[in-house]
Design a protein around this motif. Structure first.
Motif, short mmCIF file in Angstrom:
data_model
loop_
_atom_site.label_atom_id
_atom_site.label_comp_id
_atom_site.label_asym_id
_atom_site.label_seq_id
_atom_site.Cartn_x
_atom_site.Cartn_y
_atom_site.Cartn_z
N THR A 1 -10.12 -7.78 1.75
CA THR A 1 -11.48 -8.31 1.74
C THR A 1 -12.16 -8.05 3.09
OG1 THR A 1 -10.80 -10.50 2.52
CG2 THR A 1 -10.87 -10.15 0.13
N GLU A 2 -13.46 -7.94 3.06
CA GLU A 2 -14.21 -7.71 4.28
C GLU A 2 -14.07 -8.90 5.23
OE1 GLU A 2 -15.63 -4.95 5.39
OE2 GLU A 2 -14.75 -4.06 3.58
N ALA A 3 -13.96 -10.11 4.68
CA ALA A 3 -13.83 -11.31 5.51
C ALA A 3 -12.57 -11.25 6.37
CB ALA A 3 -13.81 -12.55 4.63
N VAL A 4 -11.45 -10.86 5.75
CA VAL A 4 -10.19 -10.77 6.50
C VAL A 4 -10.22 -9.59 7.47
CG1 VAL A 4 -7.71 -10.31 6.32
CG2 VAL A 4 -8.79 -11.96 4.78
N LYS A 5 -10.73 -8.47 7.02
CA LYS A 5 -10.80 -7.30 7.91
C LYS A 5 -11.61 -7.61 9.16
CE LYS A 5 -10.24 -3.66 4.41
NZ LYS A 5 -10.89 -2.51 3.73
N LYS A 6 -12.73 -8.30 8.98
CA LYS A 6 -13.58 -8.64 10.12
C LYS A 6 -12.87 -9.61 11.06
CE LYS A 6 -18.13 -10.36 11.46
NZ LYS A 6 -17.58 -11.20 12.56
N ARG A 7 -12.24 -10.63 10.47
CA ARG A 7 -11.52 -11.61 11.29
C ARG A 7 -10.37 -10.95 12.03
NH1 ARG A 7 -11.41 -15.39 14.82
NH2 ARG A 7 -10.00 -17.14 14.45
N PHE A 8 -9.63 -10.08 11.34
CA PHE A 8 -8.52 -9.38 11.98
C PHE A 8 -9.03 -8.49 13.12
CE2 PHE A 8 -4.84 -9.28 8.67
CZ PHE A 8 -4.75 -10.66 8.75
N ALA A 9 -10.15 -7.82 12.90
CA ALA A 9 -10.72 -6.95 13.94
C ALA A 9 -11.06 -7.77 15.17
CB ALA A 9 -11.95 -6.23 13.41
N ASP A 10 -11.61 -8.96 14.96
CA ASP A 10 -11.95 -9.85 16.08
C ASP A 10 -10.70 -10.27 16.85
OD1 ASP A 10 -14.60 -9.71 15.34
OD2 ASP A 10 -14.59 -11.63 14.26
N LEU A 11 -9.57 -10.29 16.14
CA LEU A 11 -8.31 -10.75 16.73
C LEU A 11 -7.41 -9.60 17.20
CD1 LEU A 11 -7.45 -13.43 14.04
CD2 LEU A 11 -8.26 -13.89 16.35
N SER A 12 -7.91 -8.37 17.13
CA SER A 12 -7.08 -7.21 17.47
C SER A 12 -5.81 -7.18 16.63
CB SER A 12 -6.72 -7.21 18.96
OG SER A 12 -7.87 -7.08 19.76
N THR A 13 -5.97 -7.54 15.38
CA THR A 13 -4.88 -7.52 14.41
C THR A 13 -5.25 -6.52 13.32
OG1 THR A 13 -4.30 -9.83 14.85
CG2 THR A 13 -3.60 -8.93 12.74
N VAL A 14 -4.24 -5.88 12.72
CA VAL A 14 -4.50 -4.84 11.73
C VAL A 14 -3.85 -5.22 10.40
CG1 VAL A 14 -4.14 -2.41 11.16
CG2 VAL A 14 -4.61 -3.07 13.52
N ALA A 15 -4.57 -5.03 9.31
CA ALA A 15 -3.99 -5.25 7.98
C ALA A 15 -3.05 -4.09 7.64
CB ALA A 15 -5.10 -5.34 6.94
N PRO A 16 -2.06 -4.33 6.78
CA PRO A 16 -1.14 -3.26 6.39
C PRO A 16 -1.88 -2.12 5.70
CG PRO A 16 -0.31 -5.41 5.72
CD PRO A 16 -1.71 -5.62 6.16
N ASP A 17 -1.33 -0.92 5.80
CA ASP A 17 -1.88 0.21 5.07
C ASP A 17 -1.64 -0.01 3.57
OD1 ASP A 17 -2.57 1.38 7.47
OD2 ASP A 17 -0.70 2.52 7.61
N SER A 18 -2.33 0.76 2.75
CA SER A 18 -2.25 0.58 1.30
C SER A 18 -0.83 0.75 0.75
CB SER A 18 -3.20 1.55 0.60
OG SER A 18 -2.88 2.89 0.92
N ASP A 19 -0.01 1.53 1.44
CA ASP A 19 1.36 1.77 0.97
C ASP A 19 2.38 0.82 1.62
OD1 ASP A 19 1.17 2.81 3.50
OD2 ASP A 19 2.25 4.66 3.06
N GLU A 20 1.89 -0.23 2.30
CA GLU A 20 2.79 -1.15 3.00
C GLU A 20 2.75 -2.56 2.40
OE1 GLU A 20 2.90 0.50 7.55
OE2 GLU A 20 1.09 -0.61 6.97
N HIS A 21 2.18 -2.73 1.22
CA HIS A 21 2.03 -4.06 0.65
C HIS A 21 3.24 -4.54 -0.14
CE1 HIS A 21 -2.16 -4.57 1.77
NE2 HIS A 21 -2.44 -3.37 1.29
N ALA A 22 4.05 -3.63 -0.64
CA ALA A 22 5.14 -4.00 -1.56
C ALA A 22 6.17 -4.90 -0.89
CB ALA A 22 5.82 -2.74 -2.09
N PRO A 23 6.77 -5.84 -1.65
CA PRO A 23 7.83 -6.69 -1.10
C PRO A 23 8.97 -5.89 -0.49
CG PRO A 23 7.10 -7.53 -3.22
CD PRO A 23 6.44 -6.19 -3.04
N GLU A 24 9.25 -4.72 -1.07
CA GLU A 24 10.35 -3.89 -0.58
C GLU A 24 10.11 -3.41 0.85
OE1 GLU A 24 8.75 -3.42 -3.42
OE2 GLU A 24 10.26 -4.08 -4.88
N ILE A 25 8.85 -3.19 1.20
CA ILE A 25 8.53 -2.75 2.56
C ILE A 25 8.83 -3.86 3.55
CG2 ILE A 25 6.67 -2.02 4.11
CD1 ILE A 25 7.51 0.09 2.08
N LEU A 26 8.46 -5.09 3.20
CA LEU A 26 8.75 -6.23 4.06
C LEU A 26 10.25 -6.43 4.21
CD1 LEU A 26 7.84 -8.63 5.75
CD2 LEU A 26 7.54 -9.94 3.64
#
Length: 324
Positions: free
Chosen positions: A278-303
């Motif tokens: 969501t844009e809300a999370v992306k904006k908040r993360f950007a303000d915090l110098s935090t990055v959301a996972p890439d599209s191929d990093e969401h699966a439970p197996e990656i974690l």
């Protein structure tokens, strides 16, 4: 005979209705609790609240944050591991709470297998920040000062086993300095003491310390990243500062107690994926110098792979801690 057949049929239908898949269809029917292993205001807490707000929208139920500080996050994970495996209690964790802790606290009442991974929700960057009146203007001067005053510099972190503790350990190891690492019940109280000059500095994530650096309440020393952060353009990377060995790029992920039905894990994963996109999370993360996972990093197996990798990584790095 007909009555017996009808009775059996009704029993079969009832049994089918109680299967995990059937439960998952109606999940969630009530609020979900997300356990945060540290005090309010720290990196994990800020990320948890940001993601939980949007997950609530996706799931149609509120997510209540429960801060359970203590023992570098292991108090919270012990509570999470004992929760019902129904999806209504989940926890946010990181490389400290879900990997390093097994070396630092070898007699924990839970293991990596006590949790079912849901999704990685954020990638973070570690920073070393000093009290504003510390007598060093850059990393070179800081290291020189530390070597001239062995054991006298104290750096705060969110508790032994936390991701901030790992930032500290990585930093002092790379810099080859003798510093006292001071544990707190979360990143926020450590930062408060650094702002008040009660300690010399903190090892923290950009998400919780960037604002204080920009407001000149503390002074940034270095970020353990390969690139400068947009929110802190003047803060040098470890390579630029002359200490490329210092690497502090971490992750935050969501976990459920083992045995949580796969269909419920899938629902929570989908909600987490939707939230971080969501844009809300992306904006908040950007303000915090935090990055959301890439599209191929969401699966439970990656974690799960991150946990397995970091358990081994910190078993080697923290071998001396385990002996104490």
């Amino acid at each position: 005979m007909i009555a017996v057949i009808v009775k059996r049929a009704l029993a079969a239908i009832a049994a089918l209705a109680l299967t995990p898949a059937a439960f998952a269809q109606d999940f969630p029917k009530r609020p979900i609790t997300m356990i945060v292993p540290f005090a309010a205001g720290g990196t994990s807490d800020v990320i948890a609240r940001t993601v939980a707000e949007q997950m609530s929208v996706a799931l149609g139920q509120s997510i209540v944050i429960e801060n359970v500080a203590g023992a570098g996050g292991s108090t919270a994970l012990a509570r999470a591991s004992r929760a019902e495996s129904d999806g209504y209690t989940i926890a946010i964790g990181n490389a400290g709470t879900n990997a390093a802790t097994y070396t630092i606290y070898p007699k924990l009442p839970f293991t990596p297998e006590s949790f079912a991974p849901i999704a990685m929700v954020a990638k973070t960057f570690g920073i070393i920040a000093l009290r504003k009146d510390f007598p060093a203007k850059d990393l070179k001067e800081f290291i020189a000062y530390a070597k001239a005053n062995p054991g006298k510099i104290n750096l705060g972190h969110a508790g032994v086993g936390s991701s901030n503790y790992l930032i500290c350990k990585s930093f002092v190891t790379a810099a080859r300095i003798d510093a006292t690492l001071v544990g707190y019940r979360g990143a926020s109280p450590a930062l408060t003491d650094a702002i008040g000059s009660q300690i010399d500095g903190v090892c923290d994530a950009a998400a919780s310390v960037s604002q204080s650096i920009n407001e000149k309440l503390v002074k940034g020393l270095v970020v353990g990243s390969t690139v400068r952060l947009a929110t802190l353009p003047d803060l040098p990377t470890s390579t630029e500062a002359g200490l490329p060995e210092f690497e502090a790029q971490g992750w935050n992920g969501l976990f459920a107690p083992k045995g949580t039905p796969p269909d419920i894990i899938a629902k929570l994963n989908a909600a987490a994926r939707t939230a971080v996109e969501t844009e809300a999370v992306k904006k908040r993360f950007a303000d915090l110098s935090t990055v959301a996972p890439d599209s191929d990093e969401h699966a439970p197996e990656i974690l799960q792979k991150l946990v397995t990798r970091d358990v081994e990584k910190y078993r080697k790095m923290l071998a001396d801690d385990a002996k104490q």
